[in-house]
Design a protein around this motif. Structure first.
Motif, short mmCIF file in Angstrom:
data_model
loop_
_atom_site.label_atom_id
_atom_site.label_comp_id
_atom_site.label_asym_id
_atom_site.label_seq_id
_atom_site.Cartn_x
_atom_site.Cartn_y
_atom_site.Cartn_z
N TYR A 16 22.24 40.77 -17.46
CA TYR A 16 23.47 40.16 -17.97
C TYR A 16 23.49 40.22 -19.50
O TYR A 16 24.52 40.57 -20.12
CB TYR A 16 23.56 38.70 -17.50
CG TYR A 16 24.94 38.10 -17.62
CD1 TYR A 16 25.78 38.00 -16.52
CD2 TYR A 16 25.42 37.64 -18.85
CE1 TYR A 16 27.04 37.44 -16.62
CE2 TYR A 16 26.68 37.09 -18.97
CZ TYR A 16 27.49 36.99 -17.85
OH TYR A 16 28.75 36.46 -17.97
N MET B 85 26.07 42.06 -22.16
CA MET B 85 26.73 41.35 -23.25
C MET B 85 26.45 42.00 -24.60
O MET B 85 27.31 42.03 -25.49
CB MET B 85 26.27 39.89 -23.30
CG MET B 85 26.80 39.01 -22.20
SD MET B 85 26.17 37.31 -22.37
CE MET B 85 26.88 36.84 -23.94
N SER C 135 31.89 38.20 -25.37
CA SER C 135 32.10 39.09 -24.22
C SER C 135 32.95 38.38 -23.17
O SER C 135 32.78 37.19 -22.94
CB SER C 135 30.76 39.50 -23.60
OG SER C 135 29.92 40.14 -24.55
N SER C 136 33.82 39.15 -22.53
CA SER C 136 34.60 38.58 -21.43
C SER C 136 33.80 38.72 -20.14
O SER C 136 33.07 39.69 -19.94
CB SER C 136 35.94 39.30 -21.30
OG SER C 136 35.76 40.62 -20.80
N THR C 137 33.95 37.73 -19.27
CA THR C 137 33.21 37.74 -18.01
C THR C 137 33.56 38.96 -17.17
O THR C 137 32.68 39.57 -16.55
CB THR C 137 33.52 36.45 -17.22
OG1 THR C 137 33.21 35.33 -18.02
CG2 THR C 137 32.70 36.39 -15.93
N SER C 138 34.82 39.34 -17.14
CA SER C 138 35.24 40.49 -16.32
C SER C 138 34.62 41.78 -16.83
O SER C 138 34.21 42.64 -16.04
CB SER C 138 36.77 40.59 -16.32
OG SER C 138 37.27 40.76 -17.64
N THR C 139 34.51 41.92 -18.17
CA THR C 139 33.91 43.13 -18.74
C THR C 139 32.42 43.19 -18.41
O THR C 139 31.89 44.25 -18.05
CB THR C 139 34.10 43.16 -20.26
OG1 THR C 139 35.49 43.13 -20.57
CG2 THR C 139 33.47 44.40 -20.87
N VAL C 140 31.73 42.07 -18.52
CA VAL C 140 30.31 42.03 -18.18
C VAL C 140 30.10 42.36 -16.71
O VAL C 140 29.19 43.12 -16.35
CB VAL C 140 29.72 40.65 -18.52
CG1 VAL C 140 28.30 40.53 -17.98
CG2 VAL C 140 29.72 40.41 -20.02
N ALA C 141 30.95 41.81 -15.83
CA ALA C 141 30.84 42.07 -14.39
C ALA C 141 31.03 43.57 -14.10
O ALA C 141 30.30 44.15 -13.29
CB ALA C 141 31.87 41.25 -13.64
#
Length: 308
Positions: free
Chosen positions: A285, A289, A296-302
């Motif tokens: 994770y 990031m 960082s956006s959560t959707s981009t990290v996912a």
């Protein structure tokens, strides 16, 4: 401001907010240094100060430090039994006697009896409070609560990571600690960092200004430990490379080299140990990031991790 609040608390007497304080902040943000400064201020006023770092058995160690003659009593919640012999071997009488060990509250009260005769008080500081055992925290909170309600000349400051607040302040037995004045240590304003670095170098006969000063200041990001590292490593490079020069001006190259050394040391002493304790998923994770320069956006990290 934090130091001023503490000094005001000592001056204003029992019950003043500054006499019961909790300090929170990230690692190496200056909590331990702040506690040391509190002790210096109190000792200057003639107070006795006792410092502890939280670990199992902390309450017992406080009892030991407060007792005039170490070893006469022990700290416990349970009564102990002692056997007495009266009258010698002929016609002697044997009996058992319950003896309660000296509690932390009693030990602190007895010490305050002596200190208050001379108009002085007692300061207890606790570092790494998030690591304390519940039994120790209950003993300390209970002692401080009762002595404060008796208007004793006592101050108690505990410091730790932000997690300590949720761990201890929500405990029903320790609601008294919610009254502690909260002080959160955060990053130092970059303008203050710049002034501090320039002044410190000037005091050692070196000139740090212009672009080298900007490089050094920005590299710290206002993180107190990094301020120390950057200042030290730039000074170290200057002392090594220009030790025969009488008038020294820090160059851009000196500043950049010092910053690189500071970053390396920060990685070894702070980031490395933290990363060692993370799970493989946590590290994945963080790597996702780290591709961003900012938040960082959560959707981009996912998406980068191939997860929903």
């Amino acid at each position: 401001m934090v130091l001023a609040d503490f000094e005001e608390g000592l001056d204003n007497g029992s019950g003043a907010p500054g006499r019961l304080m909790r300090i929170t902040g990230a690692r190496d943000v200056g909590k331990t240094v702040m506690l040391a400064e509190f002790r210096r201020i109190a000792e200057k006023r003639g107070w006795q100060t006792i410092s502890e770092t939280a670990s199992d058995g902390m309450a017992q160690r406080l009892v030991d430090k407060l007792q005039p003659r170490k070893g006469n009593f022990s700290f416990s919640f349970e009564p102990s039994i002692s056997v007495m012999n009266v009258g010698g071997s002929l016609g002697g009488v044997h009996y058992e006697k319950n003896r309660m060990p000296l509690t932390l509250r009693e030990t602190m009260s007895l010490r305050l009896d002596e200190l208050e005769k001379h108009g002085n008080g007692l300061l207890v500081t606790m570092d790494e409070a998030q690591a304390a055992t519940r039994a120790d925290m209950v003993a300390i909170a209970t002692a401080v609560q009762h002595l404060t309600s008796e208007d004793r000349n006592l101050a108690f400051v505990f410091a730790g990571l932000p997690s300590m607040s949720s761990k201890w302040l929500n405990d029903n037995v320790m609601t008294f600690l919610r009254r502690a004045q909260p002080e959160r240590l955060s990053d130092v304003d970059l303008a203050e960092v710049s002034h501090a670095l320039a002044d410190t170098f000037q005091e050692t006969g070196m000139i740090l200004e212009g672009e080298p000063l900007r490089i050094a200041t920005q590299a710290t990001a206002g993180y107190p430990f990094m301020i120390q590292l950057v200042g030290y490593h730039i000074w170290r490079i200057i002392a090594r490379n220009h030790k025969h020069d009488t008038a020294i001006t820090v160059s851009v190259e000196d500043a950049e080299a010092g910053v690189q050394d500071a970053l390396s040391h920060l990685g070894d002493t702070v980031h490395g140990p933290e990363l060692d304790g993370l799970s493989p998923i946590d590290k994945t994770y963080l790597l996702a990031m780290a591709q961003d320069d900012g938040p960082s956006s959560t959707s981009t990290v996912a998406e980068r991790m191939g997860r929903t």
